[in-house]
Write an enzyme that holds these catalytic residues in place. Structure first.
Site, PDB file in Angstrom:
ATOM      1  N   TYR A 107       0.922  -1.155   0.071  1.00 60.46           N
ATOM      2  CA  TYR A 107       0.079   0.057   0.151  1.00 60.46           C
ATOM      3  C   TYR A 107       1.014   1.236   0.080  1.00 60.46           C
ATOM      4  O   TYR A 107       1.933   1.073   0.652  1.00 60.46           O
ATOM      5  CB  TYR A 107      -0.758   0.128   1.337  1.00 60.46           C
ATOM      6  CG  TYR A 107      -2.008  -0.836   1.345  1.00 60.46           C
ATOM      7  CD1 TYR A 107      -3.323  -0.510   0.866  1.00 60.46           C
ATOM      8  CD2 TYR A 107      -2.062  -2.082   1.847  1.00 60.46           C
ATOM      9  CE1 TYR A 107      -4.410  -1.141   0.729  1.00 60.46           C
ATOM     10  CE2 TYR A 107      -2.978  -2.999   1.784  1.00 60.46           C
ATOM     11  CZ  TYR A 107      -4.120  -2.563   1.266  1.00 60.46           C
ATOM     12  OH  TYR A 107      -5.443  -3.531   1.246  1.00 60.46           O
ATOM     13  N   TYR A 146      -1.065  -9.864   0.414  1.00 59.17           N
ATOM     14  CA  TYR A 146       0.129  -9.596   1.195  1.00 59.17           C
ATOM     15  C   TYR A 146       0.116  -9.910   2.614  1.00 59.17           C
ATOM     16  O   TYR A 146      -0.821 -10.449   3.302  1.00 59.17           O
ATOM     17  CB  TYR A 146       0.278  -7.915   1.430  1.00 59.17           C
ATOM     18  CG  TYR A 146      -1.272  -7.499   1.889  1.00 59.17           C
ATOM     19  CD1 TYR A 146      -1.219  -7.153   3.351  1.00 59.17           C
ATOM     20  CD2 TYR A 146      -2.163  -6.964   1.213  1.00 59.17           C
ATOM     21  CE1 TYR A 146      -2.617  -6.731   3.737  1.00 59.17           C
ATOM     22  CE2 TYR A 146      -3.312  -6.093   1.582  1.00 59.17           C
ATOM     23  CZ  TYR A 146      -3.458  -6.322   2.866  1.00 59.17           C
ATOM     24  OH  TYR A 146      -4.887  -5.958   3.394  1.00 59.17           O
ATOM     25  N   ARG A 156      -3.230 -11.953   3.601  1.00 56.69           N
ATOM     26  CA  ARG A 156      -4.513 -11.463   3.264  1.00 56.69           C
ATOM     27  C   ARG A 156      -4.629 -12.147   1.818  1.00 56.69           C
ATOM     28  O   ARG A 156      -3.768 -11.775   0.937  1.00 56.69           O
ATOM     29  CB  ARG A 156      -4.609 -10.144   3.266  1.00 56.69           C
ATOM     30  CG  ARG A 156      -4.826  -9.384   4.492  1.00 56.69           C
ATOM     31  CD  ARG A 156      -5.912  -9.415   5.320  1.00 56.69           C
ATOM     32  NE  ARG A 156      -7.053 -10.192   4.849  1.00 56.69           N
ATOM     33  CZ  ARG A 156      -8.148  -9.197   4.608  1.00 56.69           C
ATOM     34  NH1 ARG A 156      -8.073  -7.996   4.360  1.00 56.69           N
ATOM     35  NH2 ARG A 156      -9.351  -9.825   3.904  1.00 56.69           N
ATOM     36  N   HIS A 159      -7.367  -8.520  -2.427  1.00 56.78           N
ATOM     37  CA  HIS A 159      -8.519  -8.002  -2.136  1.00 56.78           C
ATOM     38  C   HIS A 159      -8.668  -6.462  -2.652  1.00 56.78           C
ATOM     39  O   HIS A 159      -7.556  -5.765  -2.731  1.00 56.78           O
ATOM     40  CB  HIS A 159      -9.043  -8.080  -0.866  1.00 56.78           C
ATOM     41  CG  HIS A 159      -8.099  -7.384   0.067  1.00 56.78           C
ATOM     42  ND1 HIS A 159      -7.073  -8.083   0.575  1.00 56.78           N
ATOM     43  CD2 HIS A 159      -8.148  -6.126   0.638  1.00 56.78           C
ATOM     44  CE1 HIS A 159      -6.450  -7.287   1.404  1.00 56.78           C
ATOM     45  NE2 HIS A 159      -7.045  -5.988   1.538  1.00 56.78           N
ATOM     46  N   HIS A 161     -10.598  -2.883  -1.260  1.00 53.33           N
ATOM     47  CA  HIS A 161     -11.612  -2.280  -0.074  1.00 53.33           C
ATOM     48  C   HIS A 161     -12.728  -1.354  -0.764  1.00 53.33           C
ATOM     49  O   HIS A 161     -12.129  -0.646  -1.844  1.00 53.33           O
ATOM     50  CB  HIS A 161     -10.610  -1.592   0.902  1.00 53.33           C
ATOM     51  CG  HIS A 161      -9.789  -2.382   1.648  1.00 53.33           C
ATOM     52  ND1 HIS A 161     -10.066  -2.614   2.911  1.00 53.33           N
ATOM     53  CD2 HIS A 161      -8.574  -2.749   1.462  1.00 53.33           C
ATOM     54  CE1 HIS A 161      -9.036  -3.470   3.438  1.00 53.33           C
ATOM     55  NE2 HIS A 161      -8.242  -3.335   2.398  1.00 53.33           N
TER      56      HIS A 161
END
Ligand SMILES: [Fe+3]
Lengths: 241, 193
Positions: A107, A146, A156, A159, A161
């Site tokens: 991120y 990640y 995770r 995905h 959000h």
């Protein structure tokens, strides 16, 4: 007089709030039972957002942060679908905000301690208002999975959000879309905080081959259902009655 | 009610996670070139400064730690009790250093509920963060207002909820304190709305 009210939430189809397998919930999830309150103006009206806030590239994450038209790394995907309410009524003008990791699972955020590289051409931030038929579309990059600290290190699933505003504050929804076929989905405690299998499945974006073939870009379809707002007829009542 | 067609299930919620700023308040984390300003920075435009109140506070977890990675969102009517489509919404996070949030807004007016009963002035508040699988909903009421007749507060009282947790304390003219406790003895009352 017609009175609007929200369909009560079915918590059996929602995640457990207090779910220790997801470590962060332990000291954050409230312990007391929520108190049910009747639908009220405050939770039924707005906010509604103006088209003017949306910029031309806001739903194109492959370009909205690129320097000198350089493409972000990874493969491009289309994520599209519709937003409707529980009565299957499309919701027009719903605001969708999305955020995601880049192709390497990183991120653009100073609190992301993952050692994967950032991508100078990718912010992972997008938004859009649904059209009159409730549809939306984003062009983006396939996010990587990640690692994160939970019970030791866990991964995770890939995905995106999603944050959504419909027509009512009570319809507000924050969720995540997963990708069909990802083996990490079933191992993820955040996903598994939802016990209902069908509900879990509804968060998985489906590979949309018809779309992928025409546009030469992989496409995923993710339809979202917000709470229904029903109209009930009441006779006018005076205060105190 | 009109027909017996089966209702669709609402899409389940998932946590907003620790990086919600990217999508919801990019300017706050210096992703500056995407949106002119973050959504909900100013809840009411073109208002006189003298009308603006401050509601400040912290969000505490079960260890008594004041959090700085929670997103708060508020929605309210204007000073006359009117809901205006794209006014009245605010979005904010606590400051990194002080761990306090500050909401600058109008003191909401009285608004009737759907049965025509007067409600005490209030602001709807939602909280989303890492560790919260669903967004939490509550309300901010104001010390000094008539709280006894409010239909929602009556329900809270009947259910033996912590009424105190819903009332912002006045510390000076136009300044209120409202702390949120996610857990513990002082746990805030959250609503199933
Ligand atoms: Fe994430």
């Amino acid at each position: 007089m017609n009175v609007k009210s929200l369909i009560k939430r079915n918590y059996k189809k929602q995640p457990e709030i207090d779910f220790p397998d997801y470590k962060s919930s332990i000291f954050r999830a409230p312990k007391n039972k929520k108190i049910s309150i009747p639908s009220n103006n405050s939770e039924i009206f707005g906010p509604v957002f103006n088209k003017k806030i949306i910029g031309k590239l806001d739903n194109d994450l492959t370009l909205n942060f690129s320097k000198n038209k350089m493409s972000p790394l990874g493969h491009k995907i289309i994520v599209h679908g519709t937003i409707s309410d529980q009565f299957s009524k499309p919701i027009k003008g719903a605001l969708i905000e999305i955020w995601q990791a880049n192709a390497a699972g990183k991120y653009l955020h100073q609190n992301d301690k993952n050692t994967a590289p950032i991508d100078p051409n990718f912010a992972g931030c997008g938004r859009s208002l649904t059209s009159s038929d409730g549809s939306y579309e984003f062009l983006t990059i396939q996010p990587g999975p990640y690692p994160y600290p939970n019970r030791g290190i866990e991964w995770r699933p890939m995905h995106i959000h999603f944050s959504i505003f419909g027509e009512s504050f009570g319809q507000r929804l924050i969720t995540q879309m997963y990708f069909e076929g990802d083996p990490l989905i079933n191992l993820c405690p955040i996903v598994n905080s939802i016990s209902d299998e069908k509900a879990k499945k509804s968060l998985v974006g489906k590979l949309d081959t018809s779309r992928s073939n025409t546009q030469n870009i992989l496409a995923y379809k993710f339809d979202i259902v917000l709470r229904g707002v029903k109209q009930t007829y009441f006779e006018n009542r005076q205060e105190g009655l | 009610m009109k027909n017996s067609k089966k209702l669709l299930d609402e899409t389940p919620s998932q946590t907003a996670g620790p990086f919600l700023h990217i999508g919801c308040m990019p300017n706050k984390i210096k992703i500056n070139n995407l949106h002119k300003s973050d959504l909900g920075e100013i809840p009411f435009k073109n208002k006189n400064k003298t009308e603006i109140i401050t509601v400040e506070g912290s969000v505490f977890d079960g260890n008594g730690v004041a959090l700085d990675d929670v997103m708060l969102e508020t929605w309210q009517c204007d000073e006359n009790g009117q809901f205006i489509e794209d006014n009245g919404f605010a979005r904010f996070i606590p400051d990194n250093f002080t761990k306090k949030f500050k909401l600058f807004t109008l003191k909401p007016g009285r608004v009737q509920n759907l049965e025509g009963k007067n409600q005490s002035p209030h602001i709807c508040l939602s909280i989303s963060s890492r560790g919260l699988n669903m967004t939490l909903n509550t309300r901010i009421y104001f010390e000094g207002e008539d709280l006894i007749k409010d239909p929602i507060l009556s329900i809270i009282k009947k259910n033996k909820g912590n009424l105190d947790s819903l009332v912002a304390k006045k510390i000076q003219k136009n300044v209120y304190i409202f702390d949120v406790f996610l857990q513990g003895e002082k746990e805030t009352v959250f609503f199933d709305i």
